[in-house]
Design an enzyme around this catalytic site. Structure first.
Site, PDB file in Angstrom:
ATOM      1  CB  SER A   1      35.876  39.718  37.719  1.00 52.69           C
ATOM      2  OG  SER A   1      35.284  39.899  36.243  1.00 52.69           O
TER       3      SER A   1
ATOM      4  CG  ASP B   1      38.827  44.902  31.863  1.00 53.45           C
ATOM      5  OD1 ASP B   1      38.555  43.981  31.071  1.00 53.45           O
ATOM      6  OD2 ASP B   1      38.638  44.926  33.321  1.00 53.45           O
TER       7      ASP B   1
ATOM      8  CG  HIS C   1      38.826  41.043  33.091  1.00 54.26           C
ATOM      9  ND1 HIS C   1      38.123  42.066  33.506  1.00 54.26           N
ATOM     10  CD2 HIS C   1      38.348  39.879  33.403  1.00 54.26           C
ATOM     11  CE1 HIS C   1      37.196  41.331  34.378  1.00 54.26           C
ATOM     12  NE2 HIS C   1      37.458  40.191  34.385  1.00 54.26           N
TER      13      HIS C   1
END
Length: 410
Positions: A203, A337, A366
């Site tokens: 991320s 996502d 995610h």
């Protein structure tokens, strides 16, 4: 004998069976013909793409998201709440940064490795977690255990203020700043100069990682041979809009903001000692209810941006050329996502980049990519990481990775 009331009760229960059967069959058909798909491999034809296809057979297989929770939000939430957090015997090292702050590294040395017995040349995996994550997260711990299976050492670089660490200065971290990553890589390379390093950023950690390799000079390589970036938000503004949608805001945005605000509360005494020297109102930042508000009130002034729009522009990767990258990069994103909307991923540009390839799954949420009937076994992300890392370190050992890089960069 059964009473009439009991008989009627049984009949009442059984009348729902045909409906439930139809619903189950419909759900199963939808899952088999719409949900189960092969991932897309996006990248320019060449040696890197050939290497990924040969070393990572998972990209040519069907991805089977967990049957009972294949939706993006369900995958993301269930992974965060229910995925196991196996015990890992970390060794903590606290580094003082040039500006007086600290960065905590959690090492898994893997001294019992039977594959790479020599510690000086044993490969290293560096994990850079997401926005409010650290070495305690389930994905970090599972990656460490995969590193153990690979026979390599694994290090989790906790962001300032997270991973059970305190702040020593008012400075924290942001998605556009790579100074701490450079400092950590230099430190690891200084201890083990013969160890090849594969870095995996998750991320926001992936955003920092991609910024670093895009800006990296040869002297800043510090043993870095390859990068994997997972669930990267490519366009910060579009990610912000998506996370501010009502359901996403309730499930993700407020939770992450609360973690960020709690980090400030844990270090409030330190911030109050610097009142008058800070370019921000710390008590105003403590009232943030969304990531955008936190970035506007805290991150933006901390790192010298005029407003959050300027910060988001600097942090976004979709406008960056990424043509100066000199190490193989493998990205993994899910088309559903909520943190990184599909329309905001620069697929066309990535398709023309010889040093960057992307594996794009239709489902996965995610940092989730759950698969199979249970959620505690290795998921798609972890299996891809294992195959990619093994392939990279095998090439390094045979001294053939340089050939791929040279051909892709020529």
């Amino acid at each position: 004998m059964a009473s009439l009331q009991q008989i009627l009760h049984v009949l009442y229960q059984w009348q729902w069976l045909p409906l439930l059967t139809v619903l189950f069959i419909t759900y199963t058909i939808y899952y088999l013909f719409h949900v189960v798909q092969k991932p897309r491999l996006i990248g320019k034809e060449g040696r890197l793409r050939q290497f990924i296809l040969q070393s990572c057979p998972i990209v040519s297989e069907q991805y089977w998201p967990t049957f009972w929770c294949f939706g993006a939000r369900a995958q993301t939430v269930i992974r965060a709440l229910l995925r196991s957090k196996p015990s890992v015997p970390y060794r903590r090292e606290t580094l003082e940064t040039p500006d007086g702050g600290i960065v905590c590294l959690d090492w898994f040395d893997n001294d019992d490795s039977t594959i790479y017995k020599d510690a000086t040349s044993r490969p290293t995996v560096l994990v850079l977690p997401g926005l409010t994550g650290g070495s305690e997260t389930s994905y970090s711990r599972h990656l460490v255990l995969l590193g153990k299976k690979l026979g390599v050492r694994t290090i989790v670089a906790n962001h300032r203020g997270f991973g059970a660490s305190q702040l020593k200065t008012p400075r924290t971290f942001c998605a556009a700043n790579t100074e701490d990553l450079k400092f950590v890589l230099s430190h690891i390379h200084g201890i083990y100069p013969e160890s090849p390093i594969l870095a995996i950023g998750v991320s926001m950690g992936g955003m920092i990682m991609l910024h670093y390799v895009n800006e990296m000079s040869e002297e800043d390589r510090h043993g870095l041979v390859a990068v994997m970036a997972v669930s990267v938000p490519w366009n910060c503004m579009e990610s912000c809009y998506s996370l501010e949608e009502p359901i996403n805001c309730f499930l993700f945005n407020k939770h992450l903001t609360r973690n960020l605000v709690n980090m400030l509360y844990r270090n409030l005494e330190m911030f109050e000692r610097h009142v008058g020297k800070l370019p921000l109102d710390i008590h105003h930042a403590l009232k943030s209810r969304t990531i955008r508000e936190f970035d506007e009130r805290f991150t933006t002034p901390t790192f010298g941006y005029r407003n959050y729009e300027e910060y988001y522009s600097a942090a976004s990767l979709h406008t960056k050329p990424l043509h100066t990258i000199k190490v193989p990069v493998l990205c993994l994103n899910a088309a559903d996502d909520p943190f990184s909307p599909l329309h905001a991923i620069p697929l066309e540009a990535l398709a023309q980049n010889p040093m960057v390839s992307m594996v794009l799954t239709s489902y996965g949420g995610h940092i989730a990519f759950l698969e199979g009937m249970t959620i505690h076994k290795s998921n798609f992300m972890e299996r891809l990481f294992f195959q990619f890392a093994k392939g990279v370190f095998d090439l390094v050992e045979k001294d053939k990775l340089k050939e791929i890089v040279k051909e892709c960069c020529s």
